[in-house]
Design a protein around this motif. Structure first.
Motif, PDB file in Angstrom:
ATOM      1  N   MET A 187       0.943  -0.969  -0.137  1.00  6.97           N
ATOM      2  CA  MET A 187      -0.122   0.222   0.123  1.00  6.97           C
ATOM      3  C   MET A 187       0.856   1.220   0.020  1.00  6.97           C
ATOM      4  N   THR A 188       1.910   1.074  -0.167  1.00  6.51           N
ATOM      5  CA  THR A 188       3.180   2.544  -0.066  1.00  6.51           C
ATOM      6  C   THR A 188       3.619   2.613  -1.627  1.00  6.51           C
ATOM      7  N   ILE A 189       3.283   1.686  -2.578  1.00 12.02           N
ATOM      8  CA  ILE A 189       3.513   2.004  -3.653  1.00 12.02           C
ATOM      9  C   ILE A 189       2.875   2.944  -4.883  1.00 12.02           C
ATOM     10  N   TYR A 190       3.410   2.708  -5.830  1.00 18.98           N
ATOM     11  CA  TYR A 190       2.669   3.467  -7.217  1.00 18.98           C
ATOM     12  C   TYR A 190       1.641   3.167  -7.677  1.00 18.98           C
ATOM     13  N   GLU A 191       1.023   3.429  -8.078  1.00 20.26           N
ATOM     14  CA  GLU A 191       0.113   3.015  -9.234  1.00 20.26           C
ATOM     15  C   GLU A 191      -0.498   1.794  -8.577  1.00 20.26           C
ATOM     16  N   GLN A 192      -1.088   1.681  -7.492  1.00 21.44           N
ATOM     17  CA  GLN A 192      -1.740   0.578  -6.818  1.00 21.44           C
ATOM     18  C   GLN A 192      -3.005  -0.348  -7.498  1.00 21.44           C
ATOM     19  N   GLY A 193      -3.664   0.175  -8.045  1.00 20.72           N
ATOM     20  CA  GLY A 193      -4.486  -0.319  -8.874  1.00 20.72           C
ATOM     21  C   GLY A 193      -4.354  -1.255  -9.992  1.00 20.72           C
ATOM     22  N   ASN A 194      -3.227  -0.330 -10.325  1.00 27.19           N
ATOM     23  CA  ASN A 194      -2.982  -1.226 -11.849  1.00 27.19           C
ATOM     24  C   ASN A 194      -1.977  -2.221 -11.394  1.00 27.19           C
ATOM     25  N   HIS A 195      -1.612  -2.211 -10.657  1.00 24.90           N
ATOM     26  CA  HIS A 195      -0.524  -3.472  -9.400  1.00 24.90           C
ATOM     27  C   HIS A 195      -1.651  -4.618  -8.911  1.00 24.90           C
ATOM     28  N   PHE A 196      -2.954  -4.123  -8.437  1.00 22.93           N
ATOM     29  CA  PHE A 196      -4.143  -4.628  -8.161  1.00 22.93           C
ATOM     30  C   PHE A 196      -4.771  -5.665  -9.179  1.00 22.93           C
ATOM     31  N   VAL A 197      -4.869  -5.078 -10.270  1.00 26.15           N
ATOM     32  CA  VAL A 197      -5.450  -5.999 -11.458  1.00 26.15           C
ATOM     33  C   VAL A 197      -4.323  -6.662 -11.647  1.00 26.15           C
ATOM     34  N   GLY A 198      -3.269  -6.542 -12.444  1.00 28.90           N
ATOM     35  CA  GLY A 198      -1.756  -7.307 -12.573  1.00 28.90           C
ATOM     36  C   GLY A 198      -1.843  -8.421 -11.267  1.00 28.90           C
ATOM     37  N   LEU A 207     -12.298  -1.185  -7.420  1.00 28.45           N
ATOM     38  CA  LEU A 207     -11.540  -1.551  -7.078  1.00 28.45           C
ATOM     39  C   LEU A 207     -10.105  -0.329  -6.952  1.00 28.45           C
ATOM     40  N   TRP A 208     -10.014  -0.790  -8.530  1.00 26.88           N
ATOM     41  CA  TRP A 208      -8.771  -0.219  -9.052  1.00 26.88           C
ATOM     42  C   TRP A 208      -8.854   0.719  -9.166  1.00 26.88           C
ATOM     43  N   LEU A 209     -10.459   1.900  -9.831  1.00 21.66           N
ATOM     44  CA  LEU A 209     -10.543   3.061  -9.387  1.00 21.66           C
ATOM     45  C   LEU A 209      -9.864   3.484  -8.181  1.00 21.66           C
ATOM     46  N   TYR A 210     -10.549   2.797  -7.262  1.00 19.69           N
ATOM     47  CA  TYR A 210     -10.265   3.059  -5.869  1.00 19.69           C
ATOM     48  C   TYR A 210      -8.258   3.335  -4.817  1.00 19.69           C
ATOM     49  N   LEU A 211      -7.527   1.809  -5.431  1.00 19.31           N
ATOM     50  CA  LEU A 211      -6.657   2.134  -5.347  1.00 19.31           C
ATOM     51  C   LEU A 211      -5.697   3.236  -5.880  1.00 19.31           C
ATOM     52  N   GLN A 212      -6.127   3.084  -7.925  1.00 15.31           N
ATOM     53  CA  GLN A 212      -5.712   4.288  -7.717  1.00 15.31           C
ATOM     54  C   GLN A 212      -5.430   5.364  -7.769  1.00 15.31           C
ATOM     55  N   VAL A 213      -6.907   5.885  -7.185  1.00 17.88           N
ATOM     56  CA  VAL A 213      -6.848   7.286  -6.709  1.00 17.88           C
ATOM     57  C   VAL A 213      -6.060   7.403  -5.660  1.00 17.88           C
TER      58      VAL A 213
END
Length: 260
Positions: A33-44, A145-151
């Motif tokens: 939860m400290t990295i950038y672009e968490q939404g993209n990582h979540f989808v991957g 979830l992707w949108l929330y994590l990206q924001v």
């Protein structure tokens, strides 16, 4: 257990929905939860886990499900809770066998969820709108979830000229490896040639740069110049232009075989 959709379709829908939701839960548990672009990582991570979860449910889960459903029809057709419970036990079996409590809980929960979706399909598969929403729901949850994590992710830092040069010189074992890792010039002697290598960078648009590597050499009356440039952004590096002849000493000394 008559249903509006075919037997195979029911099992495949239950497999798909369970796989995606379990994979999303596993992905959320593995994201930093400290990295950038968490939404993209979540989808991957979700699609990565779905390959393994889906394979287990498709093969093992459905074999057990079909077997238990056949037994239910014959011996306990009025006790559907037994179908859910037995699937849960078989789902936890691998974790119990390997004495892995986390695996047992995950398998049990996944199997219970699969069974509940399967039973819901038996009762509601004639309802087209509800069936459509069930199939669509994993995509809606994934997108939300992707949108929330990206924001909520920390903002990306600016991609500077220094970052572009660092990115361009990050490889090993190439001609670029012998150039300065920062903007500047290196001079020295290679095979009795006076050599000057220069790394430079210019901005061409927002966070997009041209990084140029130029090399000059001279020995007596023999001299030459070679340069190559790359367009570099945060995620990629593509060659822009190359001109001149390779230095003659590279034939004797492959790139990166001598020290600066």
């Amino acid at each position: 257990m008559d249903t509006g959709v075919s037997f195979i379709s029911r099992k495949l829908i239950a497999t798909f929905v369970t796989t995606m939701l379990v994979a999303m839960v596993m992905s959320l548990l593995n994201i930093d939860m400290t990295i950038y672009e968490q939404g993209n990582h979540f989808v991957g991570w979700t699609f990565f886990f779905s390959l393994y979860v889906g394979a287990v449910i498709l093969v093992y889960g459905n074999i057990i499900s079909v077997g238990v459903e056949l037994l239910q029809k014959k011996y306990f057709i009025l006790h559907r809770w037994l179908y859910v419970g037995i699937l849960g036990v078989f789902g936890a079996l691998f974790g119990i066998a390997y004495k892995e409590m986390t695996l047992a809980i995950a398998g049990f929960s996944s199997a219970i969820f699969f069974a509940l979706i399967d039973l819901w399909l038996i009762k509601n598969s004639y309802k087209t709108k509800q069936l459509f929403f069930l199939i669509l729901s994993p995509f809606l949850i994934l997108f939300s979830l992707w949108l929330y994590l990206q924001v909520m992710s920390p903002p990306l830092p600016p991609f500077t000229q220094e970052d572009a040069v660092s990115y361009a010189t990050s490889g090993e074992g190439t001609m670029i490896s012998d150039f300065p890792k920062k903007v500047g010039t290196w001079t020295g002697i290679v095979d009795n040639y006076e050599v000057k290598r220069e790394t430079s960078v210019t901005s061409i648009s927002n966070e997009e740069y041209v990084v140029t590597f130029s090399e000059e050499w001279k020995r007596g009356y023999i001299s030459g110049r070679y340069f190559t440039s790359y367009i570099v952004d945060r995620n990629s590096m593509t060659i822009k232009e190359s001109e001149g002849n390779y230095p003659p000493y590279y034939a004797k000394h492959p790139a990166n075989s001598y020290s600066h």
